[in-house]
Motif scaffolding. Structure first.
Motif, PDB file in Angstrom:
ATOM      1  N   VAL A 228       0.834  -1.207   0.000  1.00 33.21           N
ATOM      2  CA  VAL A 228       0.000   0.000   0.000  1.00 33.21           C
ATOM      3  C   VAL A 228       0.866   1.254   0.000  1.00 33.21           C
ATOM      4  N   THR A 229       1.807   1.318   0.921  1.00 32.57           N
ATOM      5  CA  THR A 229       2.664   2.506   0.987  1.00 32.57           C
ATOM      6  C   THR A 229       3.567   2.591  -0.242  1.00 32.57           C
ATOM      7  N   SER A 230       3.959   1.447  -0.799  1.00 33.82           N
ATOM      8  CA  SER A 230       4.785   1.462  -2.008  1.00 33.82           C
ATOM      9  C   SER A 230       4.037   2.096  -3.164  1.00 33.82           C
ATOM     10  N   VAL A 231       2.776   1.690  -3.369  1.00 35.00           N
ATOM     11  CA  VAL A 231       1.986   2.247  -4.471  1.00 35.00           C
ATOM     12  C   VAL A 231       1.671   3.714  -4.221  1.00 35.00           C
ATOM     13  N   LEU A 232       1.233   4.046  -3.018  1.00 32.13           N
ATOM     14  CA  LEU A 232       0.838   5.424  -2.733  1.00 32.13           C
ATOM     15  C   LEU A 232       2.018   6.388  -2.823  1.00 32.13           C
ATOM     16  N   ASN A 233       3.189   5.964  -2.379  1.00 37.53           N
ATOM     17  CA  ASN A 233       4.354   6.856  -2.388  1.00 37.53           C
ATOM     18  C   ASN A 233       5.058   6.888  -3.740  1.00 37.53           C
ATOM     19  N   GLY A 234       4.656   6.015  -4.664  1.00 37.18           N
ATOM     20  CA  GLY A 234       5.309   5.964  -5.968  1.00 37.18           C
ATOM     21  C   GLY A 234       4.710   6.957  -6.947  1.00 37.18           C
ATOM     22  N   GLY A 235       5.528   7.460  -7.862  1.00 39.43           N
ATOM     23  CA  GLY A 235       5.066   8.401  -8.873  1.00 39.43           C
ATOM     24  C   GLY A 235       6.095   9.480  -9.104  1.00 39.43           C
ATOM     25  N   PRO A 236       5.929  10.276 -10.161  1.00 40.32           N
ATOM     26  CA  PRO A 236       6.938  11.295 -10.488  1.00 40.32           C
ATOM     27  C   PRO A 236       7.169  12.316  -9.376  1.00 40.32           C
ATOM     28  N   SER A 237       6.102  12.940  -8.866  1.00 42.86           N
ATOM     29  CA  SER A 237       6.226  13.919  -7.778  1.00 42.86           C
ATOM     30  C   SER A 237       4.942  13.839  -6.969  1.00 42.86           C
ATOM     31  N   VAL A 238       5.022  13.187  -5.817  1.00 48.16           N
ATOM     32  CA  VAL A 238       3.822  12.845  -5.051  1.00 48.16           C
ATOM     33  C   VAL A 238       3.686  13.758  -3.836  1.00 48.16           C
ATOM     34  N   TRP A 239       2.449  14.241  -3.635  1.00 46.48           N
ATOM     35  CA  TRP A 239       2.142  15.072  -2.468  1.00 46.48           C
ATOM     36  C   TRP A 239       0.917  14.520  -1.749  1.00 46.48           C
ATOM     37  N   PHE A 240       0.971  14.576  -0.426  1.00 45.00           N
ATOM     38  CA  PHE A 240      -0.151  14.157   0.410  1.00 45.00           C
ATOM     39  C   PHE A 240      -0.633  15.365   1.201  1.00 45.00           C
ATOM     40  N   ALA A 241      -1.939  15.547   1.239  1.00 42.67           N
ATOM     41  CA  ALA A 241      -2.539  16.665   1.965  1.00 42.67           C
ATOM     42  C   ALA A 241      -3.406  16.136   3.094  1.00 42.67           C
ATOM     43  N   SER A 242      -3.432  16.838   4.200  1.00 37.18           N
ATOM     44  CA  SER A 242      -4.318  16.487   5.303  1.00 37.18           C
ATOM     45  C   SER A 242      -4.776  17.758   6.007  1.00 37.18           C
ATOM     46  N   VAL A 243      -6.015  17.717   6.466  1.00 35.89           N
ATOM     47  CA  VAL A 243      -6.581  18.799   7.272  1.00 35.89           C
ATOM     48  C   VAL A 243      -6.799  18.239   8.669  1.00 35.89           C
ATOM     49  N   PRO A 244      -6.128  18.771   9.680  1.00 35.71           N
ATOM     50  CA  PRO A 244      -6.281  18.223  11.036  1.00 35.71           C
ATOM     51  C   PRO A 244      -7.726  18.273  11.505  1.00 35.71           C
ATOM     52  N   GLY A 245      -8.091  17.279  12.307  1.00 38.47           N
ATOM     53  CA  GLY A 245      -9.427  17.243  12.876  1.00 38.47           C
ATOM     54  C   GLY A 245      -9.487  18.019  14.184  1.00 38.47           C
ATOM     55  N   GLU A 246     -10.462  17.673  14.994  1.00 36.83           N
ATOM     56  CA  GLU A 246     -10.607  18.319  16.296  1.00 36.83           C
ATOM     57  C   GLU A 246      -9.481  17.854  17.227  1.00 36.83           C
ATOM     58  N   PRO A 247      -9.155  18.640  18.244  1.00 37.46           N
ATOM     59  CA  PRO A 247      -8.128  18.204  19.204  1.00 37.46           C
ATOM     60  C   PRO A 247      -8.449  16.821  19.760  1.00 37.46           C
ATOM     61  N   GLY A 248      -7.472  15.954  19.720  1.00 40.79           N
ATOM     62  CA  GLY A 248      -7.658  14.598  20.195  1.00 40.79           C
ATOM     63  C   GLY A 248      -7.979  13.597  19.101  1.00 40.79           C
ATOM     64  N   ASP A 249      -8.365  14.083  17.906  1.00 41.22           N
ATOM     65  CA  ASP A 249      -8.632  13.176  16.785  1.00 41.22           C
ATOM     66  C   ASP A 249      -7.329  12.541  16.319  1.00 41.22           C
ATOM     67  N   GLN A 250      -7.336  11.243  16.129  1.00 45.38           N
ATOM     68  CA  GLN A 250      -6.136  10.562  15.662  1.00 45.38           C
ATOM     69  C   GLN A 250      -5.966  10.687  14.149  1.00 45.38           C
ATOM     70  N   ALA A 251      -7.075  10.694  13.416  1.00 42.85           N
ATOM     71  CA  ALA A 251      -7.011  10.792  11.960  1.00 42.85           C
ATOM     72  C   ALA A 251      -7.407  12.187  11.507  1.00 42.85           C
ATOM     73  N   PRO A 252      -6.896  12.650  10.373  1.00 50.75           N
ATOM     74  CA  PRO A 252      -7.266  13.978   9.869  1.00 50.75           C
ATOM     75  C   PRO A 252      -8.748  14.057   9.526  1.00 50.75           C
ATOM     76  N   ALA A 253      -9.243  15.281   9.444  1.00 46.00           N
ATOM     77  CA  ALA A 253     -10.628  15.491   9.019  1.00 46.00           C
ATOM     78  C   ALA A 253     -10.785  15.247   7.531  1.00 46.00           C
ATOM     79  N   ALA A 254      -9.718  15.498   6.760  1.00 46.24           N
ATOM     80  CA  ALA A 254      -9.780  15.305   5.306  1.00 46.24           C
ATOM     81  C   ALA A 254      -8.375  15.033   4.789  1.00 46.24           C
ATOM     82  N   ILE A 255      -8.305  14.295   3.701  1.00 48.79           N
ATOM     83  CA  ILE A 255      -7.011  13.978   3.084  1.00 48.79           C
ATOM     84  C   ILE A 255      -7.133  14.056   1.563  1.00 48.79           C
ATOM     85  N   GLY A 256      -5.984  14.022   0.911  1.00 49.35           N
ATOM     86  CA  GLY A 256      -5.947  13.953  -0.547  1.00 49.35           C
ATOM     87  C   GLY A 256      -4.546  13.598  -0.996  1.00 49.35           C
TER      88      GLY A 256
END
Length: 333
Positions: A228-256
């Protein structure tokens, strides 16, 4: 749809037109109220023993007895595009493939067999961009064996609906007992308007790898393995975006995720937590990634969305995306 010349319906296609885009009308049924007609537009993929095969852009071939035809004509190879950057099918097929780099691949002529432990069909299917170098039945036999050796189902990814696409291959796969399982739309747009969308991009965190928090929001997998990480991190120029959630949230509110490849920026894995939806976070993620891609010289955008995902299609329509072609995954039955 107009077929008449001087008030008469005419069949103006012949077996020599195989490979061309046609429009045909046939008798669907002949009841007490008179005949009922059905129209089909697609590529004429075969004409043998009195039966035509026409493959529309949805990838499902339609077999038509020659005796049922009442009209037919050759039509332009693809409808004129009204918006979005100019792009050929071949260019987009290669760009979209580079955004999903497989863990393992092997050429078969001009086909590429790809495997990644089953993570996404795009990274676990054959990419056929030409001649496999052997007869089709031999090629498909090798494909089945290659994937069986890895404990994976065999898929062939095809495309329809654009000039130079693969309607003939779709029809040939059906003739060999393969069936379409999934269809999605490849959509393209100018990149600058996406970067200009009103959004609080300062909330977005950008990174080069899919970290544990990002993967915690990603809904495509449970516990991600190394493929999974191999495929997601592969590519010419890869960027990951995340929007933090509420305080205490372990996962972001949104990703891309965005893959920048020359003039193209590909958007994928845009997800918003259910409790944070309808707050514009998907737009915020897209805008931030678009601005980063423009900083690297990109000017055009693409994404893939399944045909039945009406919510995503409406969102992307509002951003200026227009359908370029459809792609399908065929599997033997």
């Amino acid at each position: 749809m107009e077929f008449t010349i001087g008030g008469r319906l005419e069949v103006r296609i012949a077996p020599a037109d195989v490979g061309k885009r046609v429009s045909v009308r046939r008798v669907a049924e002949d009841g007490p109220q008179g005949p009922k007609f059905t129209d089909t537009v697609g590529v004429l993929t075969s004409w043998d023993d009195g039966v035509l095969s026409v493959t529309p852009k949805n990838g499902d071939s339609v077999r038509i007895p020659e005796s049922s035809l009442v009209a037919g004509k050759v039509v332009p190879s693809a409808p004129a595009r009204r918006r979005g950057p100019a792009a050929s099918f071949g260019e987009l097929a290669r760009v979209t493939a580079r955004a999903w780099q497989p863990v393992e691949s092997e050429p078969l002529g001009e086909w590429l067999l790809r495997a990644s432990g089953g993570f996404t069909r795009r990274a676990n299917s054959v990419l056929p961009l030409g001649d496999p170098g052997v007869p089709l039945d031999v090629a498909l036999g090798r494909v089945k064996q290659w994937y069986a050796d890895r404990g994976l189902p065999a898929y062939v990814q095809t495309a329809t609906g654009a000039e130079g696409a693969q309607e003939e291959l779709c029809a040939a796969l059906e003739e060999h007992g393969w069936r379409r399982e999934v269809t999605a739309s490849v959509r393209i747009a100018a990149l600058a308007p996406i970067g200009d969308l009103p959004a609080e991009v300062s909330r977005v965190r950008l990174g080069r790898t899919a970290d544990e928090a990002w993967l915690g929001r990603y809904q495509r997998v449970g516990t991600p393995g190394p493929e999974v990480t191999s495929v997601l991190n592969g590519g010419p120029s890869v960027w990951f975006a995340s929007v933090p959630g509420e305080p205490g949230d372990q996962a972001p509110a949104a990703i891309g995720r965005c893959v920048v490849d020359g003039r193209w920026a590909g958007f994928m894995a845009v997800e918003v937590a259910p409790e944070h939806r309808r707050r514009g976070l998907a737009t915020t993620v897209m805008a931030a990634l678009a601005r980063q891609a423009m900083d690297e010289g990109a000017s055009a955008a693409w994404l893939q969305v399944e045909e039945d995902n009406e919510g995503a299609r409406a969102l992307y329509d509002g951003m200026g995306f227009a359908a370029h072609h459809l792609y399908h995954h065929f599997r033997p039955v």
